[in-house]
Enzyme design. Structure first.
Site, mmCIF file in Angstrom:
data_model
loop_
_atom_site.group_PDB
_atom_site.id
_atom_site.type_symbol
_atom_site.label_atom_id
_atom_site.label_comp_id
_atom_site.label_asym_id
_atom_site.label_seq_id
_atom_site.Cartn_x
_atom_site.Cartn_y
_atom_site.Cartn_z
ATOM 1 C CB SER A 22 40.532 38.476 33.426
ATOM 2 O OG SER A 22 39.814 38.694 34.610
ATOM 3 N N GLY A 47 37.740 38.683 37.214
ATOM 4 C CA GLY A 47 38.388 38.163 38.416
ATOM 5 C C GLY A 47 37.409 37.633 39.445
ATOM 6 C CG ASN A 70 41.044 48.932 35.424
ATOM 7 O OD1 ASN A 70 40.573 48.402 36.433
ATOM 8 N ND2 ASN A 70 42.039 48.391 34.733
ATOM 9 N N GLY A 73 38.889 47.241 41.039
ATOM 10 C CA GLY A 73 39.087 46.610 42.341
ATOM 11 C C GLY A 73 38.473 45.236 42.493
ATOM 12 C CG ASN A 100 41.653 36.617 36.477
ATOM 13 O OD1 ASN A 100 41.557 37.171 37.572
ATOM 14 N ND2 ASN A 100 42.707 36.745 35.692
ATOM 15 C CG ASN A 128 45.424 39.461 38.927
ATOM 16 O OD1 ASN A 128 46.590 39.818 39.018
ATOM 17 N ND2 ASN A 128 44.428 40.319 38.832
ATOM 18 C CB CYS A 131 45.537 40.906 44.166
ATOM 19 S SG CYS A 131 44.343 40.829 42.844
ATOM 20 C CB THR A 194 47.069 47.321 34.047
ATOM 21 O OG1 THR A 194 46.870 46.948 35.413
ATOM 22 C CG2 THR A 194 45.856 46.940 33.220
ATOM 23 N N GLY A 245 47.300 45.973 24.942
ATOM 24 C CA GLY A 245 47.118 46.938 23.876
ATOM 25 C C GLY A 245 46.863 46.359 22.503
#
Length: 304
Positions: A22, A47, A70, A73, A100, A128, A131, A194, A245
């Site tokens: 995503s 997202g 990144n 947002g 997502n 996710n 957040c 991440t 990665g």
């Protein structure tokens, strides 16, 4: 050719184990001129939140050694806009579409999932849980078992299809978070999101990102991601989807051998828009070279 079909929980079987991550593949249509999406196991769209979000101010991306930061947002136009305007354009692709989902609080997550559930042809969502939780002072849901469990429980009640919970690596014990969401009905987990990082422009003496810190992705995070996938795969009985990665087929195979049933390709899409299909081909060739008839024979097959 080897049998590449894999199960990711909730009754969904992919034609091969390669998905997109995503936020790196838009809504799929942006890549349709470069690759045949039907060659992928599926694609996970950017997202989606309950309400429109502008995202963070620029600059919100920065290159780093062997990776990138990144802080986009979660810029998107909200779930209703997606359902009305975007979904009708992308539902024609012959590939498993996974949405997502993100939110500022548990109610936002649940309502977004509920509206997606009204489209019975959307069979899976990825949640996710990294957040900020605004109602609890900015703590991320994914950093505590209680927070992760609360979101998963609400999503499970709102969405009848396959629920994949995307885990944060910014924790002490990712396996206990995985067990917590499994106990609340998650059909699968995906990891890693991440890693928190920071870069500074030394000439200007300023952070490279408007938000100061951001999410680190790319080859630099892969060893951490492989280790966490290996730990989680041993801790839960639901499918694990690995990411972090992956740049080529060899990288993808590391995750599969560590216990991932499927993989997501992220940062590599920015470098080579055909990276995903090249990885599918590499995995198929690997199976042929090693006399493997079914990709499932390789899941968690690391020799110790």
């Amino acid at each position: 050719m080897a049998r590449l079909n894999v199960n990711i929980g909730g009754g969904i079987t992919l034609r091969n184990p390669v998905l997109t991550a995503s936020g790196t593949f838009g809504y799929g249509e942006e890549f349709a001129d470069f690759i045949d999406l039907s060659r992928l196991g599926g694609y996970i769209i950017k997202g989606t939140t309950l309400h429109h979000r502008e995202g963070n101010p620029y600059p919100r991306m920065a290159e780093t050694p062997s990776g990138m930061l990144n802080a986009v947002g979660l810029q998107n136009k909200g779930v209703d806009y997606f359902i009305e305007h975007i979904y009708p354009r992308i539902c024609r692709y012959d590939s498993e579409l996974i949405v997502n989902v993100s939110g500022a609080n548990v109610d936002d997550y649940a309502e977004t999932a509920r509206r997606l559930a009204e489209r019975t042809d959307i069979r899976a969502i990825e949640v996710n849980i990294s957040c900020p939780n605004v109602k609890e002072g900015g703590m991320a849901f994914g950093t505590t078992c209680a927070g992760a469990a609360s979101v998963t429980r609400a999503i499970r009640e709102a969405f009848p299809g396959t629920v994949i919970v995307k885990l944060s690596p910014n924790v002490t014990d990712i396996a206990e978070i995985a067990r917590a969401v499994e106990a609340e009905g998650a059909d699968a987990v995906s990891l890693i999101n991440t890693l928190m990082g920071m870069a500074i422009d030394v000439e200007r003496r300023r952070p490279c990102l408007s938000t100061i810190t951001g999410g680190l992705s790319g080859p630099a995070v892969r060893p951490v991601a492989v280790r966490m996938v290996w730990q989680v795969a041993k801790a839960v009985s639901i499918p694990v989807i690995g990411l972090g990665g992956i740049m080529d087929g060899r990288d993808a195979m590391e995750f599969i051998l560590a216990g991932a049933s499927a993989v997501e390709i992220g940062t590599a899409n920015f470098i080579d828009p055909a990276a995903t299909v090249k990885i599918v081909e590499w995995i198929d060739n690997y199976c042929t070279r090693h006399g493997v008839e079914d990709i499932n024979e390789l899941i968690g097959a690391i020799n110790q």
